[in-house]
Design a protein around this motif. Structure first.
Motif, PDB file in Angstrom:
ATOM      1  N   GLN A  16      11.887   5.447 -12.150  1.00  0.00           N
ATOM      2  CA  GLN A  16      11.494   4.103 -12.540  1.00  0.00           C
ATOM      3  C   GLN A  16      11.222   3.292 -11.283  1.00  0.00           C
ATOM      4  N   ALA A  17      10.242   2.396 -11.347  1.00  0.00           N
ATOM      5  CA  ALA A  17       9.909   1.544 -10.206  1.00  0.00           C
ATOM      6  C   ALA A  17       9.455   0.190 -10.719  1.00  0.00           C
ATOM      7  N   LYS A  18       9.403  -0.783  -9.831  1.00  0.00           N
ATOM      8  CA  LYS A  18       8.922  -2.109 -10.226  1.00  0.00           C
ATOM      9  C   LYS A  18       7.581  -2.367  -9.559  1.00  0.00           C
ATOM     10  N   PRO A  19       6.699  -3.075 -10.249  1.00  0.00           N
ATOM     11  CA  PRO A  19       5.416  -3.406  -9.638  1.00  0.00           C
ATOM     12  C   PRO A  19       5.596  -4.461  -8.548  1.00  0.00           C
ATOM     13  N   PHE A  32       0.985  -4.049 -10.746  1.00  0.00           N
ATOM     14  CA  PHE A  32       0.424  -3.170  -9.713  1.00  0.00           C
ATOM     15  C   PHE A  32       1.476  -2.879  -8.650  1.00  0.00           C
ATOM     16  N   TYR A  33       1.428  -1.683  -8.062  1.00  0.00           N
ATOM     17  CA  TYR A  33       2.296  -1.333  -6.932  1.00  0.00           C
ATOM     18  C   TYR A  33       1.748  -1.864  -5.615  1.00  0.00           C
ATOM     19  N   ASP A  92       5.691 -10.613  -5.224  1.00  0.00           N
ATOM     20  CA  ASP A  92       7.154 -10.470  -5.097  1.00  0.00           C
ATOM     21  C   ASP A  92       7.828 -10.540  -6.461  1.00  0.00           C
ATOM     22  N   VAL A  93       7.481  -9.606  -7.320  1.00  0.00           N
ATOM     23  CA  VAL A  93       7.997  -9.548  -8.681  1.00  0.00           C
ATOM     24  C   VAL A  93       9.494  -9.210  -8.647  1.00  0.00           C
ATOM     25  N   HIS A 125      -0.481  -0.073 -13.134  1.00  0.00           N
ATOM     26  CA  HIS A 125       0.519   0.926 -13.475  1.00  0.00           C
ATOM     27  C   HIS A 125       1.299   0.592 -14.736  1.00  0.00           C
ATOM     28  N   VAL A 126       1.214  -0.643 -15.180  1.00  0.00           N
ATOM     29  CA  VAL A 126       1.930  -1.065 -16.368  1.00  0.00           C
ATOM     30  C   VAL A 126       1.210  -2.280 -16.944  1.00  0.00           C
TER      31      VAL A 126
END
Length: 191
Positions: A122-125, A147-148, A108-109, A57-58
């Motif tokens: 907005q989201a975090k992987p 990645f999610y 666990d980013v 995703h990023v």
């Protein structure tokens, strides 16, 4: 015996399907980056292909520069202002991956690390793969993908196998840029 045979057959099928998926990914990357591309184009093409094929995703790509650090040479679905243009050789996960010359798998980013943003939010992987592009023990670049979802062994295997191919393409791009600079300098001198 029938259930055991079915289980073994299913296991073999999954292994072969995984190997086929990795081989197809390597082949597709090779086709994408073959030819005469500038260094910046190689980074962007490789990053876009890997992110799409792996359903990341990023992503960000850094190429080793002559000053002993890394320079940004591609981004995928990440605002430019969130990317560091330059990194020191020993800085962060990119530096660690380059130093160890091995793929790093981070779970666990942290919340503010490499966010994915769009016009609606907005989201975090959940997980990161940080892969150095290594040829003959020399690191030419580092690719970072977010990645999610949990990352599979096949995805890790694909990035590990793509390492040398990407390093060769980047080295060729660097050589091509040097040759272009020398050609331009020669033309200026002759004028």
């Amino acid at each position: 015996l029938i259930f055991l045979s079915a289980a073994l057959t299913a296991r073999e099928y999954r292994i072969k399907a995984s190997q086929s998926w990795v081989s197809a990914g390597i082949s597709g990357l090779g086709q994408r980056i073959q030819g005469d591309h500038r260094l910046e184009d190689i980074g962007q093409l490789a990053l876009e292909y890997l992110a799409t094929y792996l359903k990341a995703h990023v992503g960000a790509g850094y190429v080793a520069d002559c000053n002993g650090g890394f320079s940004l040479f591609g981004g995928y679905a990440l605002p430019r202002e969130r990317l560091a243009e330059k990194l020191l050789r020993d800085e962060g996960l990119v530096g660690q991956a380059a130093r160890s010359r091995q793929l790093l798998h981070v779970r666990d980013v942290p919340a503010d690390y490499l966010p994915v943003s769009s016009s609606t939010g907005q989201a975090k992987p959940a997980e990161l793969l940080v892969a150095p592009a290594v040829e003959n023990g020399e690191v030419f670049a580092v690719i970072e993908l977010g990645f999610y979802r949990p990352v599979s062994d096949a995805e890790r295997n694909l990035l590990e196998r793509a390492s040398e191919m990407l390093a060769v393409a980047i080295r060729s791009g660097i050589d091509r840029n040097r040759m272009q600079d020398l050609l331009e300098e020669t033309q200026r001198q002759s004028e």
